[in-house]
Design a protein around this motif. Sequence first.
Motif, PDB file in Angstrom:
ATOM      1  N   ALA A  79       0.823  -1.222   0.000  1.00 49.05           N
ATOM      2  CA  ALA A  79       0.000   0.000   0.000  1.00 49.05           C
ATOM      3  C   ALA A  79       0.849   1.261   0.000  1.00 49.05           C
ATOM      4  O   ALA A  79       0.460   2.284  -0.576  1.00 49.05           O
ATOM      5  N   ASN A  80       2.021   1.187   0.623  1.00 45.26           N
ATOM      6  CA  ASN A  80       2.905   2.354   0.724  1.00 45.26           C
ATOM      7  C   ASN A  80       4.255   2.059   0.093  1.00 45.26           C
ATOM      8  O   ASN A  80       4.861   1.032   0.397  1.00 45.26           O
ATOM      9  N   PRO A  81       4.754   2.942  -0.780  1.00 47.72           N
ATOM     10  CA  PRO A  81       6.092   2.767  -1.346  1.00 47.72           C
ATOM     11  C   PRO A  81       7.157   3.337  -0.394  1.00 47.72           C
ATOM     12  O   PRO A  81       6.834   3.898   0.652  1.00 47.72           O
ATOM     13  N   LYS A  82       8.428   3.166  -0.743  1.00 49.25           N
ATOM     14  CA  LYS A  82       9.502   3.819   0.013  1.00 49.25           C
ATOM     15  C   LYS A  82       9.264   5.341   0.011  1.00 49.25           C
ATOM     16  O   LYS A  82       8.781   5.841  -0.991  1.00 49.25           O
ATOM     17  N   PRO A  83       9.581   6.041   1.080  1.00 44.39           N
ATOM     18  CA  PRO A  83      10.416   5.656   2.234  1.00 44.39           C
ATOM     19  C   PRO A  83       9.684   4.921   3.361  1.00 44.39           C
ATOM     20  O   PRO A  83      10.275   4.659   4.399  1.00 44.39           O
ATOM     21  N   HIS A  84       8.409   4.596   3.177  1.00 43.90           N
ATOM     22  CA  HIS A  84       7.679   3.821   4.181  1.00 43.90           C
ATOM     23  C   HIS A  84       8.352   2.454   4.334  1.00 43.90           C
ATOM     24  O   HIS A  84       8.824   1.884   3.345  1.00 43.90           O
ATOM     25  N   PRO A  85       8.395   1.920   5.543  1.00 38.80           N
ATOM     26  CA  PRO A  85       9.055   0.626   5.736  1.00 38.80           C
ATOM     27  C   PRO A  85       8.269  -0.578   5.210  1.00 38.80           C
ATOM     28  O   PRO A  85       8.806  -1.687   5.114  1.00 38.80           O
ATOM     29  N   GLU A  86       7.001  -0.381   4.830  1.00 42.59           N
ATOM     30  CA  GLU A  86       6.159  -1.514   4.437  1.00 42.59           C
ATOM     31  C   GLU A  86       6.762  -2.377   3.325  1.00 42.59           C
ATOM     32  O   GLU A  86       6.782  -3.615   3.439  1.00 42.59           O
ATOM     33  N   PRO A  87       7.261  -1.790   2.219  1.00 47.81           N
ATOM     34  CA  PRO A  87       7.859  -2.653   1.188  1.00 47.81           C
ATOM     35  C   PRO A  87       9.101  -3.379   1.669  1.00 47.81           C
ATOM     36  O   PRO A  87       9.368  -4.513   1.234  1.00 47.81           O
ATOM     37  N   MET A  88       9.841  -2.765   2.569  1.00 50.96           N
ATOM     38  CA  MET A  88      11.049  -3.405   3.093  1.00 50.96           C
ATOM     39  C   MET A  88      10.671  -4.649   3.911  1.00 50.96           C
ATOM     40  O   MET A  88      11.288  -5.712   3.798  1.00 50.96           O
ATOM     41  N   LEU A  89       9.624  -4.506   4.713  1.00 49.98           N
ATOM     42  CA  LEU A  89       9.162  -5.619   5.547  1.00 49.98           C
ATOM     43  C   LEU A  89       8.537  -6.724   4.696  1.00 49.98           C
ATOM     44  O   LEU A  89       8.684  -7.914   4.996  1.00 49.98           O
ATOM     45  N   ALA A  90       7.866  -6.323   3.608  1.00 53.09           N
ATOM     46  CA  ALA A  90       7.302  -7.305   2.679  1.00 53.09           C
ATOM     47  C   ALA A  90       8.412  -8.119   2.016  1.00 53.09           C
ATOM     48  O   ALA A  90       8.279  -9.330   1.807  1.00 53.09           O
ATOM     49  N   ALA A  91       9.514  -7.461   1.697  1.00 52.19           N
ATOM     50  CA  ALA A  91      10.659  -8.149   1.091  1.00 52.19           C
ATOM     51  C   ALA A  91      11.222  -9.182   2.063  1.00 52.19           C
ATOM     52  O   ALA A  91      11.552 -10.311   1.672  1.00 52.19           O
ATOM     53  N   CYS A  92      11.323  -8.814   3.331  1.00 57.23           N
ATOM     54  CA  CYS A  92      11.834  -9.740   4.348  1.00 57.23           C
ATOM     55  C   CYS A  92      10.934 -10.962   4.471  1.00 57.23           C
ATOM     56  O   CYS A  92      11.416 -12.096   4.615  1.00 57.23           O
ATOM     57  N   LYS A  93       9.641 -10.709   4.409  1.00 61.03           N
ATOM     58  CA  LYS A  93       8.687 -11.820   4.514  1.00 61.03           C
ATOM     59  C   LYS A  93       8.843 -12.776   3.332  1.00 61.03           C
ATOM     60  O   LYS A  93       8.862 -13.995   3.496  1.00 61.03           O
ATOM     61  N   GLN A  94       8.979 -12.199   2.119  1.00 57.48           N
ATOM     62  CA  GLN A  94       9.179 -13.035   0.922  1.00 57.48           C
ATOM     63  C   GLN A  94      10.456 -13.862   1.025  1.00 57.48           C
ATOM     64  O   GLN A  94      10.490 -15.037   0.671  1.00 57.48           O
ATOM     65  N   ALA A  95      11.511 -13.215   1.508  1.00 54.70           N
ATOM     66  CA  ALA A  95      12.828 -13.865   1.560  1.00 54.70           C
ATOM     67  C   ALA A  95      13.018 -14.716   2.811  1.00 54.70           C
ATOM     68  O   ALA A  95      14.016 -15.430   2.935  1.00 54.70           O
ATOM     69  N   ASN A  96      12.040 -14.613   3.730  1.00 53.06           N
ATOM     70  CA  ASN A  96      12.108 -15.349   4.988  1.00 53.06           C
ATOM     71  C   ASN A  96      13.354 -14.981   5.792  1.00 53.06           C
ATOM     72  O   ASN A  96      14.118 -15.849   6.235  1.00 53.06           O
ATOM     73  N   VAL A  97      13.549 -13.672   5.966  1.00 52.33           N
ATOM     74  CA  VAL A  97      14.657 -13.156   6.771  1.00 52.33           C
ATOM     75  C   VAL A  97      14.120 -12.063   7.701  1.00 52.33           C
ATOM     76  O   VAL A  97      13.029 -11.540   7.487  1.00 52.33           O
ATOM     77  N   GLU A  98      14.904 -11.733   8.702  1.00 47.79           N
ATOM     78  CA  GLU A  98      14.541 -10.647   9.617  1.00 47.79           C
ATOM     79  C   GLU A  98      15.147  -9.337   9.116  1.00 47.79           C
ATOM     80  O   GLU A  98      16.272  -9.335   8.597  1.00 47.79           O
ATOM     81  N   PRO A  99      14.439  -8.215   9.268  1.00 44.32           N
ATOM     82  CA  PRO A  99      14.982  -6.929   8.824  1.00 44.32           C
ATOM     83  C   PRO A  99      16.359  -6.623   9.408  1.00 44.32           C
ATOM     84  O   PRO A  99      17.224  -6.082   8.722  1.00 44.32           O
ATOM     85  N   ARG A 100      16.568  -7.005  10.665  1.00 43.89           N
ATOM     86  CA  ARG A 100      17.850  -6.704  11.318  1.00 43.89           C
ATOM     87  C   ARG A 100      19.008  -7.509  10.720  1.00 43.89           C
ATOM     88  O   ARG A 100      20.167  -7.261  11.039  1.00 43.89           O
ATOM     89  N   GLU A 101      18.696  -8.487   9.844  1.00 44.09           N
ATOM     90  CA  GLU A 101      19.729  -9.288   9.181  1.00 44.09           C
ATOM     91  C   GLU A 101      19.990  -8.811   7.747  1.00 44.09           C
ATOM     92  O   GLU A 101      20.694  -9.472   6.997  1.00 44.09           O
TER      93      GLU A 101
END
Length: 225
Positions: A143-165
Amino acid sequence: MTADFKLSCVLFDLDGTLVDTAPDLISCLNRALNIHGFDTVKPEIIKPFISYGAAAMINASQPLLDDRLKADILDTMLTHYQNNIAEHTVFFSGMVDTLAAIEAQGLKWGVVTNKRERFTNPLMAALKLTGRAACIVSGDTTANPKPHPEPMLAACKQANVEPRECVYIGDARHDITAGKNAQMRTLAALYGYINPGDAPETWGADALIESPDQISTWIASLSCH
């Protein structure tokens, strides 16, 4: 850099970071300008605006036009771009080896871009990257593009990784802000489409990199901490 940082995934902005799409984008802009009766513009004038999208490129080339005409030029430009998605697009020098090195180390990598899916997915396919990427998130995937964190978190979910990694690499302030908003490490790509008025050293990135080769150097430095 904290000692407990464990890198699992390298995330890239697309235009101006992973690949050099400027030749195709500028070619399609100039084609659209010609069709609508305007002179072409020099690449160096438009290149710094690519990170901000096609509308920003048009505004930079013809700032005095009314919104309706700009919208017509935009529609023509994007139609041409969709039909010629990777005619002149190339990897930045050193990026092919960098991706191979990331994969050889068993790390995942992916793309988070504000480019729309109708362009991102065909471009990734044309570059034979779709099957290699652990995640592909476009500007309209969430729903929100960058600079919102939503796409970044969606990428982590797809890749099965934690944002802090993760580390996120981009060539615009909104890229670094997005990565930081998602609690990722960030690298500012100085080789990308940096606007003359930009000051990347003020963006708060963990490091500034002048070439794709320096991504591998930065990753290697993690084991020294």
